[in-house]
Design a protein around this motif. Structure first.
Motif, PDB file in Angstrom:
ATOM      1  N   CYS A 206      -4.669  -8.868   4.788  1.00  0.00           N
ATOM      2  CA  CYS A 206      -4.372  -8.242   5.614  1.00  0.00           C
ATOM      3  C   CYS A 206      -4.167  -7.976   7.276  1.00  0.00           C
ATOM      4  O   CYS A 206      -5.648  -8.923   7.195  1.00  0.00           O
ATOM      5  CB  CYS A 206      -5.535  -7.008   4.758  1.00  0.00           C
ATOM      6  SG  CYS A 206      -5.533  -5.276   6.112  1.00  0.00           S
TER       7      CYS A 206
ATOM      8  N   GLY B  94      -1.040   4.244   0.897  1.00  0.00           N
ATOM      9  CA  GLY B  94      -0.791   3.237   2.117  1.00  0.00           C
ATOM     10  C   GLY B  94      -0.179   4.040   3.241  1.00  0.00           C
ATOM     11  O   GLY B  94       0.472   5.709   3.266  1.00  0.00           O
TER      12      GLY B  94
ATOM     13  N   ASP C 297       0.739  -1.092   0.453  1.00  0.00           N
ATOM     14  CA  ASP C 297       0.357  -0.194   0.219  1.00  0.00           C
ATOM     15  C   ASP C 297       1.134   1.310   0.115  1.00  0.00           C
ATOM     16  O   ASP C 297       0.661   2.191  -0.490  1.00  0.00           O
ATOM     17  CB  ASP C 297      -0.852  -0.040   1.702  1.00  0.00           C
ATOM     18  CG  ASP C 297      -2.104  -1.714   1.076  1.00  0.00           C
ATOM     19  OD1 ASP C 297      -2.011  -0.928   0.350  1.00  0.00           O
ATOM     20  OD2 ASP C 297      -2.417  -1.691   2.530  1.00  0.00           O
TER      21      ASP C 297
ATOM     22  N   LYS D  94      -0.108   3.445  11.852  1.00  0.00           N
ATOM     23  CA  LYS D  94      -0.622   2.189  11.144  1.00  0.00           C
ATOM     24  C   LYS D  94      -1.850   1.479  11.943  1.00  0.00           C
ATOM     25  O   LYS D  94      -2.169   0.620  12.949  1.00  0.00           O
ATOM     26  CB  LYS D  94       0.494   1.789  10.832  1.00  0.00           C
ATOM     27  CG  LYS D  94       2.107   2.786  10.317  1.00  0.00           C
ATOM     28  CD  LYS D  94       3.423   1.133  10.150  1.00  0.00           C
ATOM     29  CE  LYS D  94       3.716   1.656  11.994  1.00  0.00           C
ATOM     30  NZ  LYS D  94       4.501   3.167  12.144  1.00  0.00           N
TER      31      LYS D  94
END
Length: 167
Positions: free
Chosen positions: A155, A120, A114, A142
């Motif tokens: 993920c 990301g 990402d 994060k």
């Protein structure tokens, strides 16, 4: 399987002439894939990666950046995928200031899929090239990471206590 010794398959990625130049980044513009494990899928993904240099979004971006598309403007790289605790990209000149005596680094937990696509969140570091001293750092919060498994890319949620840890 395509790679007998590597259980995570191949990364199929672009390497275009104008990619990551002084004036254009192309992050997320070209198609790439992780975890390709069979020959037929590999052949198809190589063609799709190369063809993405002519996708409408790529042509629009090149026009916006004043770049003339080239027939021979992209190579396709095949690399083994490895599991990563953290990953990212380093710039041999600071991407924010352009200073050639400072490295810029962007990193995240897990695979930087990402982060490299431009979508990301990651940590930013500015490092002196001659001493390795960290001049500046911004640690991002994060919430998830991309991990490679034997069944593909997954993920995973990052717990609140680990979300602020530097990559």
């Amino acid at each position: 399987p395509l790679l007998e010794k590597e259980s995570f398959g191949l990364a199929i990625r672009s390497s275009a002439v104008h990619e990551d130049s002084e004036t254009a980044s192309f992050a997320g513009v070209f198609d790439s894939w992780l975890g390709v494990t069979d020959l037929a899928q590999c052949e198809r993904r190589i063609l799709e990666c190369w063809s993405s240099s002519w996708a409408p979004r790529a042509v629009r971006y090149m026009r916006r950046m004043g770049i003339e598309p080239r027939e021979d403007g992209m190579a396709v790289m095949l690399q083994p995928v490895v599991s990563a605790i953290s990953s990212g990209v380093i710039y041999t000149a600071d991407p924010d200031t352009g200073k050639p005596w400072q490295f810029g680094a962007r990193a995240t937990l897990g695979l930087a899929v990402d982060l490299l696509s431009g979508s990301g969140v990651g940590d930013s570091f500015r490092v002196e090239w001659d001493t390795g001293a960290i001049i500046d750092r911004e640690i991002a919060s994060k919430s998830s990471l991309q991990a490679v498994t034997r069944t593909g890319l997954k993920c995973r949620t990052i717990g609140e206590s680990d979300s602020g840890q530097p990559a």
